[in-house]
Write an enzyme that holds these catalytic residues in place. Sequence first.
Site, PDB file in Angstrom:
ATOM      1  N   VAL A 129       4.317   3.833   5.971  1.00  0.00           N
ATOM      2  CA  VAL A 129       4.583   4.999   5.137  1.00  0.00           C
ATOM      3  C   VAL A 129       3.834   6.188   5.716  1.00  0.00           C
ATOM      4  O   VAL A 129       2.670   6.085   6.065  1.00  0.00           O
ATOM      5  CB  VAL A 129       4.131   4.750   3.678  1.00  0.00           C
ATOM      6  CG1 VAL A 129       4.328   5.994   2.829  1.00  0.00           C
ATOM      7  CG2 VAL A 129       4.891   3.567   3.092  1.00  0.00           C
ATOM      8  N   ARG A 134      -4.149   6.343  -0.621  1.00  0.00           N
ATOM      9  CA  ARG A 134      -3.878   5.451   0.493  1.00  0.00           C
ATOM     10  C   ARG A 134      -2.378   5.373   0.711  1.00  0.00           C
ATOM     11  O   ARG A 134      -1.608   5.801  -0.138  1.00  0.00           O
ATOM     12  CB  ARG A 134      -4.437   4.051   0.245  1.00  0.00           C
ATOM     13  CG  ARG A 134      -3.739   3.307  -0.891  1.00  0.00           C
ATOM     14  CD  ARG A 134      -4.268   1.911  -1.091  1.00  0.00           C
ATOM     15  NE  ARG A 134      -3.723   0.910  -0.219  1.00  0.00           N
ATOM     16  CZ  ARG A 134      -2.508   0.377  -0.314  1.00  0.00           C
ATOM     17  NH1 ARG A 134      -1.679   0.800  -1.226  1.00  0.00           N
ATOM     18  NH2 ARG A 134      -2.112  -0.557   0.505  1.00  0.00           N
ATOM     19  N   THR A 135      -1.976   4.854   1.828  1.00  0.00           N
ATOM     20  CA  THR A 135      -0.556   4.639   2.080  1.00  0.00           C
ATOM     21  C   THR A 135      -0.354   3.189   2.479  1.00  0.00           C
ATOM     22  O   THR A 135      -1.254   2.530   2.987  1.00  0.00           O
ATOM     23  CB  THR A 135      -0.036   5.539   3.218  1.00  0.00           C
ATOM     24  OG1 THR A 135      -0.783   5.247   4.397  1.00  0.00           O
ATOM     25  CG2 THR A 135      -0.172   7.007   2.871  1.00  0.00           C
ATOM     26  N   ASP A 136       0.832   2.690   2.257  1.00  0.00           N
ATOM     27  CA  ASP A 136       1.191   1.350   2.718  1.00  0.00           C
ATOM     28  C   ASP A 136       1.598   1.417   4.172  1.00  0.00           C
ATOM     29  O   ASP A 136       1.954   2.479   4.690  1.00  0.00           O
ATOM     30  CB  ASP A 136       2.350   0.806   1.877  1.00  0.00           C
ATOM     31  CG  ASP A 136       1.942   0.569   0.426  1.00  0.00           C
ATOM     32  OD1 ASP A 136       0.782   0.166   0.213  1.00  0.00           O
ATOM     33  OD2 ASP A 136       2.759   0.805  -0.470  1.00  0.00           O
ATOM     34  N   ALA A 137       1.585   0.289   4.835  1.00  0.00           N
ATOM     35  CA  ALA A 137       1.974   0.220   6.240  1.00  0.00           C
ATOM     36  C   ALA A 137       3.380   0.793   6.414  1.00  0.00           C
ATOM     37  O   ALA A 137       4.282   0.518   5.637  1.00  0.00           O
ATOM     38  CB  ALA A 137       1.932  -1.223   6.727  1.00  0.00           C
TER      39      ALA A 137
END
Length: 75
Positions: A47, A42-45
């Site tokens: 990124v 997953r990625t953070d907002a």
Amino acid sequence: MALRHAQLVRVHPPRDGIAGERREDALATLLREKVTIAGAGRTDAGVHARGQVANFATASPMEPRRIAAGLNGLL
């Protein structure tokens, strides 16, 4: 018939079910079979998601690069 595996860009997490369903629907159209996508990571907002992958199994003889190009055209 042997199954082939292809890697694509990341699929949105389950909370974004509509986007994931759009990708599965597009793959079903392209490959002419029902496909279930399994995402990884997953990625953070904010990124960039470059390098994230999704996995699915298919009996299609289509090359992965052609699957990716076809999927991009349908989405």
